[in-house]
Design a protein around this motif. Structure first.
Motif, PDB file in Angstrom:
ATOM      1  N   GLY A  17       0.485  -1.401  -0.055  1.00  0.00           N
ATOM      2  CA  GLY A  17       0.067   0.144   0.044  1.00  0.00           C
ATOM      3  C   GLY A  17       0.721   1.124  -0.102  1.00  0.00           C
ATOM      4  O   GLY A  17       0.369   2.378  -0.111  1.00  0.00           O
ATOM      5  N   MET A  18       1.868   0.972   0.052  1.00  0.00           N
ATOM      6  CA  MET A  18       3.037   2.078   0.500  1.00  0.00           C
ATOM      7  C   MET A  18       3.740   2.233  -0.516  1.00  0.00           C
ATOM      8  O   MET A  18       4.214   3.661  -1.671  1.00  0.00           O
ATOM      9  N   THR A  28      -3.397  -1.674   2.035  1.00  0.00           N
ATOM     10  CA  THR A  28      -1.744  -2.151   3.531  1.00  0.00           C
ATOM     11  C   THR A  28      -2.586  -3.512   3.695  1.00  0.00           C
ATOM     12  O   THR A  28      -3.627  -3.947   3.929  1.00  0.00           O
TER      13      THR A  28
END
Ligand code: CA2
Length: 147
Positions: A17-18, A28
């Protein structure tokens, strides 16, 4: 008390997710855990959802699952491609283990096409993004019921 399954996650999945949302999506690992928890309730299963960056910890958790759970789903991440220790751990335990991947590993670099864990898993699900997790749970629940 609901029967329990372990959902184990290997290295770098804590970064989901990052970075690289194009490959792995924008959820995430916490979002995926929440989805799994909700879905597991419909299957009348409890889940123990964990992530580690360490190979030996995954081995320990598979043995722990064998003592306290009715099955396990694992996204071994890169260790799936390399780890004889994970292959041996899955062979050494008696509960069913489903392997899963977010991405379609067969459509990616050749070094991702094979996993050491696939031959000892009851089956492999890959390519459906976060849905791979709930599909793996469904497959695991059906397998346990049929056993
Ligand atoms: O598709 C999958 O679920 C994988 O198991 C993910 C692994 C990869 O090594 C496997 O070949 C397929 C990678 C884990 C996450 O790595 C990240 C890398 C960059 C940003 C976020 C996560």
């Amino acid at each position: 008390m609901a029967r329990k399954v372990f959902i184990l996650n290997g290295p770098n999945l804590n970064a989901l997710g990052m970075r690289e949302p194009g490959v792995y999506g924008s959820k995430t690992l916490q979002d995926i855990e929440r989805d799994c928890r909700t879905y597991a309730e419909t299957l009348e299963l409890g889940i123990d959802f964990r992530q580690t960056n360490h190979e030996g910890v995954l081995v320990d958790w598979l043995h722990e699952a064998n003592e306290s759970a009715v099955g396990a789903a694992i996204n071994p991440a890169a260790y799936g491609h390399t780890s004889i220790a994970l292959h041996d751990a899955i062979r050494a335990i008696s509960i069913p283990v489903v392997e899963l991947h977010l991405s379609n590993i067969h459509a990616r670099e050749p070094f991702r096409h094979k996993t050491m864990t696939a031959p000892v898993a009851v089956g492999v699900i890959c390519g459906f993004g976060p849905t791979s997790y709930t599909l793996a749970l469904q497959a695991l629940a059906n397998h346990i019921k049929d056993q």
